[in-house]
Structure formats: structure tokens, C-alpha cells
Design a protein around this motif. Sequence first.
Motif, PDB file in Angstrom:
ATOM      1  N   ASP A  40       0.823  -1.218   0.000  1.00 12.90           N
ATOM      2  CA  ASP A  40       0.000   0.000   0.000  1.00 12.90           C
ATOM      3  C   ASP A  40       0.852   1.260   0.000  1.00 12.90           C
ATOM      4  OD1 ASP A  40      -2.405  -1.282  -0.093  1.00 12.90           O
ATOM      5  OD2 ASP A  40      -2.742  -1.238   2.072  1.00 12.90           O
ATOM      6  N   ASP A  41       2.170   1.097   0.011  1.00 14.72           N
ATOM      7  CA  ASP A  41       3.048   2.266   0.106  1.00 14.72           C
ATOM      8  C   ASP A  41       2.970   3.112  -1.153  1.00 14.72           C
ATOM      9  OD1 ASP A  41       3.871   0.099   1.776  1.00 14.72           O
ATOM     10  OD2 ASP A  41       5.654   1.264   2.290  1.00 14.72           O
ATOM     11  N   ALA A  42       2.852   4.413  -0.951  1.00 18.25           N
ATOM     12  CA  ALA A  42       2.875   5.353  -2.074  1.00 18.25           C
ATOM     13  C   ALA A  42       4.056   6.277  -1.877  1.00 18.25           C
ATOM     14  CB  ALA A  42       1.585   6.151  -2.119  1.00 18.25           C
ATOM     15  N   THR A  43       4.863   6.414  -2.937  1.00 14.51           N
ATOM     16  CA  THR A  43       6.012   7.323  -2.840  1.00 14.51           C
ATOM     17  C   THR A  43       5.944   8.309  -3.993  1.00 14.51           C
ATOM     18  OG1 THR A  43       7.385   5.842  -4.148  1.00 14.51           O
ATOM     19  CG2 THR A  43       7.536   5.616  -1.760  1.00 14.51           C
ATOM     20  N   ALA A  44       6.511   9.473  -3.765  1.00  9.55           N
ATOM     21  CA  ALA A  44       6.625  10.467  -4.841  1.00  9.55           C
ATOM     22  C   ALA A  44       7.939  11.193  -4.644  1.00  9.55           C
ATOM     23  CB  ALA A  44       5.463  11.445  -4.784  1.00  9.55           C
ATOM     24  N   PHE A  45       8.322  11.942  -5.686  1.00  2.92           N
ATOM     25  CA  PHE A  45       9.572  12.700  -5.651  1.00  2.92           C
ATOM     26  C   PHE A  45      10.724  11.783  -5.240  1.00  2.92           C
ATOM     27  CE2 PHE A  45       6.124  15.459  -3.869  1.00  2.92           C
ATOM     28  CZ  PHE A  45       5.767  16.004  -5.075  1.00  2.92           C
ATOM     29  N   ASN A  46      10.837  10.654  -5.948  1.00  2.58           N
ATOM     30  CA  ASN A  46      11.909   9.693  -5.695  1.00  2.58           C
ATOM     31  C   ASN A  46      11.952   9.285  -4.219  1.00  2.58           C
ATOM     32  OD1 ASN A  46      13.966   8.000  -6.303  1.00  2.58           O
ATOM     33  ND2 ASN A  46      15.482   9.583  -6.739  1.00  2.58           N
ATOM     34  N   ALA A  47      10.774   8.929  -3.689  1.00  2.00           N
ATOM     35  CA  ALA A  47      10.601   8.395  -2.321  1.00  2.00           C
ATOM     36  C   ALA A  47      10.806   9.432  -1.220  1.00  2.00           C
ATOM     37  CB  ALA A  47      11.489   7.181  -2.083  1.00  2.00           C
ATOM     38  N   LYS A  48      10.922  10.737  -1.593  1.00  2.00           N
ATOM     39  CA  LYS A  48      11.057  11.752  -0.538  1.00  2.00           C
ATOM     40  C   LYS A  48       9.729  11.923   0.179  1.00  2.00           C
ATOM     41  CE  LYS A  48      14.907  14.207  -2.623  1.00  2.00           C
ATOM     42  NZ  LYS A  48      14.827  13.821  -4.050  1.00  2.00           N
ATOM     43  N   LYS A  49       8.621  11.692  -0.546  1.00  2.00           N
ATOM     44  CA  LYS A  49       7.308  11.674   0.093  1.00  2.00           C
ATOM     45  C   LYS A  49       6.850  10.216   0.151  1.00  2.00           C
ATOM     46  CE  LYS A  49       2.594  13.388  -0.286  1.00  2.00           C
ATOM     47  NZ  LYS A  49       1.702  14.445  -0.767  1.00  2.00           N
ATOM     48  N   HIS A  50       6.434   9.785   1.330  1.00  2.00           N
ATOM     49  CA  HIS A  50       6.063   8.384   1.496  1.00  2.00           C
ATOM     50  C   HIS A  50       4.875   8.275   2.428  1.00  2.00           C
ATOM     51  CE1 HIS A  50       6.671   4.308   3.499  1.00  2.00           C
ATOM     52  NE2 HIS A  50       6.285   4.062   2.278  1.00  2.00           N
ATOM     53  N   ARG A 227      -2.188  12.954  -8.274  1.00  2.00           N
ATOM     54  CA  ARG A 227      -3.056  13.468  -7.203  1.00  2.00           C
ATOM     55  C   ARG A 227      -2.390  13.394  -5.853  1.00  2.00           C
ATOM     56  NH1 ARG A 227      -9.011  11.114  -8.287  1.00  2.00           N
ATOM     57  NH2 ARG A 227      -9.174  11.220  -6.043  1.00  2.00           N
ATOM     58  N   PHE A 228      -1.567  12.376  -5.716  1.00  2.00           N
ATOM     59  CA  PHE A 228      -0.884  12.123  -4.452  1.00  2.00           C
ATOM     60  C   PHE A 228       0.123  13.234  -4.139  1.00  2.00           C
ATOM     61  CE2 PHE A 228       2.886   9.841  -2.539  1.00  2.00           C
ATOM     62  CZ  PHE A 228       2.377   9.794  -1.259  1.00  2.00           C
ATOM     63  N   ALA A 229       0.639  13.892  -5.206  1.00  2.00           N
ATOM     64  CA  ALA A 229       1.659  14.927  -5.010  1.00  2.00           C
ATOM     65  C   ALA A 229       1.079  16.129  -4.284  1.00  2.00           C
ATOM     66  CB  ALA A 229       2.200  15.375  -6.351  1.00  2.00           C
ATOM     67  N   ALA A 230      -0.142  16.491  -4.662  1.00  2.00           N
ATOM     68  CA  ALA A 230      -0.726  17.728  -4.147  1.00  2.00           C
ATOM     69  C   ALA A 230      -1.564  17.496  -2.907  1.00  2.00           C
ATOM     70  CB  ALA A 230      -1.574  18.357  -5.232  1.00  2.00           C
ATOM     71  N   ALA A 252       2.661  24.631  -8.132  1.00  2.00           N
ATOM     72  CA  ALA A 252       2.960  23.716  -7.023  1.00  2.00           C
ATOM     73  C   ALA A 252       3.921  22.629  -7.493  1.00  2.00           C
ATOM     74  CB  ALA A 252       1.680  23.101  -6.485  1.00  2.00           C
ATOM     75  N   SER A 253       3.705  22.126  -8.722  1.00  2.00           N
ATOM     76  CA  SER A 253       4.576  21.063  -9.246  1.00  2.00           C
ATOM     77  C   SER A 253       6.004  21.559  -9.359  1.00  2.00           C
ATOM     78  CB  SER A 253       4.126  20.628 -10.635  1.00  2.00           C
ATOM     79  OG  SER A 253       2.859  20.118 -10.582  1.00  2.00           O
ATOM     80  N   VAL A 254       6.138  22.795  -9.855  1.00  2.00           N
ATOM     81  CA  VAL A 254       7.478  23.346 -10.030  1.00  2.00           C
ATOM     82  C   VAL A 254       8.144  23.513  -8.663  1.00  2.00           C
ATOM     83  CG1 VAL A 254       8.757  25.395 -10.771  1.00  2.00           C
ATOM     84  CG2 VAL A 254       6.939  24.474 -12.208  1.00  2.00           C
ATOM     85  N   ARG A 255       7.352  24.036  -7.679  1.00  2.00           N
ATOM     86  CA  ARG A 255       7.896  24.221  -6.333  1.00  2.00           C
ATOM     87  C   ARG A 255       8.393  22.894  -5.757  1.00  2.00           C
ATOM     88  NH1 ARG A 255       3.723  27.324  -4.831  1.00  2.00           N
ATOM     89  NH2 ARG A 255       2.739  25.634  -3.696  1.00  2.00           N
ATOM     90  N   ARG A 256       7.559  21.875  -5.935  1.00  2.00           N
ATOM     91  CA  ARG A 256       7.883  20.606  -5.286  1.00  2.00           C
ATOM     92  C   ARG A 256       8.785  19.715  -6.119  1.00  2.00           C
ATOM     93  NH1 ARG A 256       2.518  19.892  -2.107  1.00  2.00           N
ATOM     94  NH2 ARG A 256       1.332  21.239  -3.426  1.00  2.00           N
ATOM     95  N   GLY A 257       8.915  19.978  -7.410  1.00  2.00           N
ATOM     96  CA  GLY A 257       9.558  19.028  -8.314  1.00  2.00           C
ATOM     97  C   GLY A 257       8.470  18.095  -8.806  1.00  2.00           C
ATOM     98  N   GLN A 258       8.772  17.252  -9.807  1.00  2.00           N
ATOM     99  CA  GLN A 258       7.737  16.370 -10.348  1.00  2.00           C
ATOM    100  C   GLN A 258       7.476  15.206  -9.399  1.00  2.00           C
ATOM    101  OE1 GLN A 258       6.148  17.121 -13.019  1.00  2.00           O
ATOM    102  NE2 GLN A 258       7.426  18.711 -13.886  1.00  2.00           N
ATOM    103  N   VAL A 259       6.263  14.681  -9.445  1.00  2.00           N
ATOM    104  CA  VAL A 259       5.940  13.475  -8.671  1.00  2.00           C
ATOM    105  C   VAL A 259       6.796  12.319  -9.159  1.00  2.00           C
ATOM    106  CG1 VAL A 259       4.080  12.001  -7.883  1.00  2.00           C
ATOM    107  CG2 VAL A 259       3.556  14.168  -9.006  1.00  2.00           C
ATOM    108  N   ARG A 260       6.902  12.257 -10.481  1.00  2.00           N
ATOM    109  CA  ARG A 260       7.681  11.184 -11.097  1.00  2.00           C
ATOM    110  C   ARG A 260       8.891  11.808 -11.759  1.00  2.00           C
ATOM    111  NH1 ARG A 260       2.023  10.338 -12.905  1.00  2.00           N
ATOM    112  NH2 ARG A 260       1.383   8.288 -12.215  1.00  2.00           N
ATOM    113  N   SER A 261       9.899  10.982 -11.976  1.00  2.00           N
ATOM    114  CA  SER A 261      11.092  11.528 -12.634  1.00  2.00           C
ATOM    115  C   SER A 261      10.777  11.899 -14.080  1.00  2.00           C
ATOM    116  CB  SER A 261      12.226  10.509 -12.559  1.00  2.00           C
ATOM    117  OG  SER A 261      11.762   9.254 -12.954  1.00  2.00           O
ATOM    118  N   TRP A 262       9.731  11.305 -14.664  1.00  2.00           N
ATOM    119  CA  TRP A 262       9.393  11.585 -16.073  1.00  2.00           C
ATOM    120  C   TRP A 262       8.142  12.430 -16.153  1.00  2.00           C
ATOM    121  CZ3 TRP A 262       4.749   8.870 -16.863  1.00  2.00           C
ATOM    122  CH2 TRP A 262       4.523   7.817 -15.961  1.00  2.00           C
TER     123      TRP A 262
END
Length: 262
Positions: A40-50, A227-230, A252-262
Motif C-alpha cells: 500500500d506504500d505510495a512514494t513520490a519525488f523519488n521516495a522523498k514523500k512516502h 493526485r498524491f503529489a498535491a 505547485a509542481s514546479v515548487r515541489r519538483g515532479q511526482v515522477r522523474s518523467w
Amino acid sequence: MDFLKPRYTPMSRRRRIYEGKAKVLYEGPEPGTLIQHFKDDATAFNAKKHEVIEGKGVLNNRISEYVFQHLNEIGVPTHFIRRLNMREQLIREVEIIPLEVVVRNVAAGSLSTRLGIEEGTQLPRSIIEFYYKNDQLGDPMVSEEHVTAFGWATPQEIDDIMALAIRVNDFLSGVFLGVGIRLVDFKMETGRLWENDMMRIVVADEISPDSCRLWDIKTSDKLDKDRFAATSAACLRPIPKSPNASASWRKASVRRGQVRSW
Ligand SMILES: Nc1ncnc2c1ncn2[C@@H]1O[C@H](COP(=O)(O)OP(=O)(O)OP(=O)(O)O)[C@@H](O)[C@H]1O
Ligand SMILES: [Mg+2]
């Protein structure tokens, strides 16, 4: 038959081969097979958000099963054998090619950021990109030159991977269109599967809303991992696509970086 003997190896006694961010791989019941367990783990920004999103693993297991089973049926080879239970599926072990293969139909994510193309712009044709699978480097984009020079795949294998990617894109686009969803882009992994002396490239890993950008056709609401990013896991509401909302989303995306590397 000995009814006292368990038919399946209990989870605790299975050999764990690998634990990643979203899945665990266990040794399968036969040589050359693995069990893929969806967490069930969700990660974003290369696992910086978990965070943990209850039930995500169950859904991704089912969605990935649906996609891979249908791909097998239409002659697109995959690693998928069958689903075992709510969270697990039996797969063929492959030698993973260390590339994330991204197919884009509509501009979004890093393509928009890098090339300044407004998110949502229809691309003149589907575009295939390669990213080197390496978390420490943040999965950097690479060219076919890098792929062949560093021996990650041969030119023939690149051709095979691209042919698979186009077929997967056609299938997925149709499936999602049928339920009012636009397939903006997706990521897939491939691997080498040996059968006797023959080797072929097959689609591996998973295909789910974690690895696709999916937008509602009518409202352009994001229905995937973006959706998980925001939001936090506790309030996974849709991101509305009014012009203002879209602008603030981009900021917000630019501030945080992309959710995914692509
Ligand atoms: N059929 C297969 N045989 C062997 N390995 C596989 C197969 N399908 C997927 N894998 C690998 O299993 C792992 C799945 O775990 P998970 O997706 O959680 O990893 P991750 O943390 O996202 O890291 P990665 O960047 O490697 O995907 C991935 O490394 C993937 O490449
Ligand atoms: Mg992964």
C-alpha cells in the motif's frame, strides 16, 4: 493426499528476493517464477514523500492483472502468469532491462518542464523515451546511443522494446478511452525471458495508475498518482482542472519538483 501438509508455502517462510518502494518479490513455487506482492506504500519525488494508502496495493494488483492478461491475449508477451490473491500475482522471472520506457501522447510532467510545452498539448505523434533505472541518479533520461554504448540493450532489443511499447500504448489508450479516461502517458519496464535457447523481450513489472498519467476526458481531472503529489493520503480528492486550478497546480509542481522523474 496429506491434508496436514500445507499446499502453499506460508508467507513467513517464503524467500524474499527484493523489496522495492511499491512491491515485494518472493521466490515462486517453481524455478523461473516469482511472486509479486503489491504494497500500500505510495512514494513520490523519488521516495522523498512516502505514505500508506490503504487498499492501493489491492487495486494495483487487479488493474495490472487486467492489463497484463489482456496483453497476453492479444499476443503482447508479458511476465504475467496469474493472480494468486488480493495482493499477489505469479510472474515469470526475467532479467530486467534497466530502462524505464515512457510513452507520451499528451504533453505533461518533465516533457512540459524541459521543453516548455504547455501541459495538456496533444503531441504530433506518440513519443517514446528511455530513462536509466537508477534511483540514486533520479532515473535520468538517456538516448538510444547511451543504451547501446553502455550495453543496457542491443539495437535489436531497442527495436523490440519500441514495438512492444507502441502496442501497449494502443491497447491501453483504447481501454481507458472506453471508460472516459485519456491516457496522457505511461511507463513500462521490460525484461529478457529465456525459453530453452530462445530469448525474447517481454513486458514486466506493473501497469497501473502508479505508472500512468490518466485524465478524465471531460474535466481533465487527474486520476492517477499525480493526485498524491498535491494531497495527503487522508484527503485524496480529485485535482480540478479549471484554468486557475491548473495554473496553481503547475506552480505547485514546479515548487515541489515532479511526482515522477518523467
Ligand atoms: N518479472 C520480473 N522479474 C524480475 N524482476 C522484476 C520483474 N518484474 C518487476 N521486477 C522488478 O521488481 C521490482 C519491483 O519493485 P518496486 O517496483 O517496488 O521497485 P522500486 O522501488 O519501484 O524500484 P525500481 O526503480 O527498481 O522499480 C523492480 O525493481 C522491478 O524492476
Ligand atoms: Mg518500480
